[in-house]
Design a protein around this motif. Structure first.
Motif, mmCIF file in Angstrom:
data_model
loop_
_atom_site.group_PDB
_atom_site.id
_atom_site.type_symbol
_atom_site.label_atom_id
_atom_site.label_comp_id
_atom_site.label_asym_id
_atom_site.label_seq_id
_atom_site.Cartn_x
_atom_site.Cartn_y
_atom_site.Cartn_z
ATOM 1 N N GLY A 182 0.821 -1.199 0.000
ATOM 2 C CA GLY A 182 0.000 0.000 0.000
ATOM 3 C C GLY A 182 0.857 1.252 0.000
ATOM 4 N N LYS A 194 0.173 9.550 10.089
ATOM 5 C CA LYS A 194 -0.604 9.274 8.878
ATOM 6 C C LYS A 194 -1.585 8.130 9.086
ATOM 7 C CE LYS A 194 2.147 11.164 5.116
ATOM 8 N NZ LYS A 194 2.675 10.914 3.769
ATOM 9 N N LYS A 195 -1.230 7.141 9.873
ATOM 10 C CA LYS A 195 -2.167 6.056 10.197
ATOM 11 C C LYS A 195 -3.413 6.607 10.870
ATOM 12 C CE LYS A 195 1.011 2.125 10.764
ATOM 13 N NZ LYS A 195 1.622 1.197 11.756
ATOM 14 N N VAL A 198 -5.556 8.482 8.315
ATOM 15 C CA VAL A 198 -6.310 7.541 7.477
ATOM 16 C C VAL A 198 -7.518 7.007 8.237
ATOM 17 C CG1 VAL A 198 -6.218 5.238 6.417
ATOM 18 C CG2 VAL A 198 -4.359 6.866 6.030
ATOM 19 N N LYS A 199 -7.304 6.618 9.473
ATOM 20 C CA LYS A 199 -8.375 6.044 10.291
ATOM 21 C C LYS A 199 -9.509 7.039 10.523
ATOM 22 C CE LYS A 199 -9.130 3.682 14.701
ATOM 23 N NZ LYS A 199 -8.495 3.238 15.979
ATOM 24 N N VAL A 204 -10.104 8.080 1.492
ATOM 25 C CA VAL A 204 -8.676 8.359 1.362
ATOM 26 C C VAL A 204 -8.323 8.455 -0.121
ATOM 27 C CG1 VAL A 204 -6.339 7.511 1.782
ATOM 28 C CG2 VAL A 204 -8.119 7.199 3.525
ATOM 29 N N SER A 220 4.414 0.950 6.265
ATOM 30 C CA SER A 220 3.131 1.187 5.603
ATOM 31 C C SER A 220 2.189 1.967 6.517
ATOM 32 C CB SER A 220 2.490 -0.151 5.228
ATOM 33 O OG SER A 220 1.170 0.040 4.767
ATOM 34 N N ALA A 222 -1.108 2.829 4.995
ATOM 35 C CA ALA A 222 -2.436 2.569 4.431
ATOM 36 C C ALA A 222 -2.343 1.381 3.488
ATOM 37 C CB ALA A 222 -2.971 3.797 3.702
ATOM 38 N N SER A 223 -3.136 0.351 3.742
ATOM 39 C CA SER A 223 -3.186 -0.809 2.853
ATOM 40 C C SER A 223 -4.127 -0.510 1.689
ATOM 41 C CB SER A 223 -3.685 -2.034 3.622
ATOM 42 O OG SER A 223 -5.053 -1.862 3.973
ATOM 43 N N ASP A 226 -7.574 0.384 2.648
ATOM 44 C CA ASP A 226 -7.785 1.702 3.266
ATOM 45 C C ASP A 226 -7.957 2.807 2.233
ATOM 46 O OD1 ASP A 226 -7.463 0.818 5.950
ATOM 47 O OD2 ASP A 226 -5.291 0.796 5.686
ATOM 48 N N ILE A 227 -7.535 2.539 0.993
ATOM 49 C CA ILE A 227 -7.507 3.571 -0.050
ATOM 50 C C ILE A 227 -8.773 3.515 -0.892
ATOM 51 C CG2 ILE A 227 -6.206 4.478 -2.026
ATOM 52 C CD1 ILE A 227 -3.778 2.863 -0.901
#
Length: 257
Positions: A182, A194-195, A198-199, A204, A220, A222-223, A226-227
């Motif tokens: 990701g 950044k995690k 994203v959450k 995203v 990483s 964002a996997s 997550d995108i």
């Protein structure tokens, strides 16, 4: 210790002291100096550090004052085109979040002259300053540690703010992107922030110029799952559309002059 773990230790040491020596690392990690030389050479090729005699320094540590401006100028035409595509997604009344990347800064420059009403949350000091004078944009700067040479904030001091705000869209870039990992970055401290970003976001949007594709960095944030959207000028990325679609990722490829 596996390769990713060794690299994580190396970058942690670089983030702490700006330079490392092969002899010290060999004692700490318990591997041969020859193995570490191979690691450092590969990491230099990926732009994560610069080799020195007997060790390495952070890629931007020799020129901290200009490192962000150097990154900002790299692939500027492509970043601007990607930012214009991203700006077209926005509507009045949204709350968006911008990371501290140079591509997100390009988006901020477009928004600066756009008649739109927004709340913008950002970890980028330059991004916040760029939008501060807009009459209809409210800027919220996340708290954190000022990262040397990048004009960004890192760490999780500002995470509590994210628990109080509904973020419609997060626009973020990365040091690298691959199907396996990701979105990845080389600063483990920035990755933690950044995690959380994203959450906290409903959607995203990854802003990735061609140099970011098919490349992995150390950690990483964002996997694929997550995108939601990827905007890129990398036409070769179209070959990955079926896999991305399986994970619910929309790929938008743009042409640049």
């Amino acid at each position: 210790m596996f390769v990713p773990e060794r690299r994580r230790v190396i970058l942690n040491r670089l983030n702490e002291s700006q330079r490392v020596s092969i002899k010290e690392l060999a004692k700490e990690i318990q591997v041969s100096e020859a193995t570490l030389r191979t690691d450092l050479t590969k990491m230099e090729e990926e732009g994560l550090l610069k080799r020195t005699h007997g060790g390495a320094v952070l890629a931007d540590s020799s020129d901290n004052e200009t490192s962000f401006s150097i990154r900002e100028k790299k692939n500027k035409i492509e970043k601007s085109a990607i930012a214009k595509e991203a700006a077209a997604m926005l509507e009045n009344g949204q709350c968006i979040m911008l990371d501290a990347s140079s591509t997100a800064l390009e988006l901020a420059r477009i928004l600066k002259d756009k008649p739109i009403r927004l709340i913008v949350v950002t970890s980028g000091i330059n991004t916040a300053l760029e939008l501060n004078e807009h009459p209809d944009i409210t800027v919220i700067l996340l708290g954190g540690i000022v990262k040397r040479g990048s004009h960004s904030l890192e760490g999780t001091l500002g995470v509590n703010i994210l628990n109080q705000i509904n973020i419609d869209l997060l626009f973020t870039s990365a040091n690298g992107f691959s199907l396996e990992s990701g979105l990845t970055d080389f600063s483990v401290y920035e990755v933690e922030l950044k995690k959380a970003m994203v959450k906290a976001s409903k959607k995203v949007v990854a802003l990735l110029d061609h140099s970011k594709f098919f490349k992995n960095s150390i950690a990483s944030f964002a996997s694929l799952d997550d995108i939601d959207i990827i905007i890129t000028d990398n036409i070769e990325a179209n070959s990955q559309k079926p896999v991305l679609a399986e994970h619910g990722v929309e790929l938008i490829t743009i042409e640049t002059e």
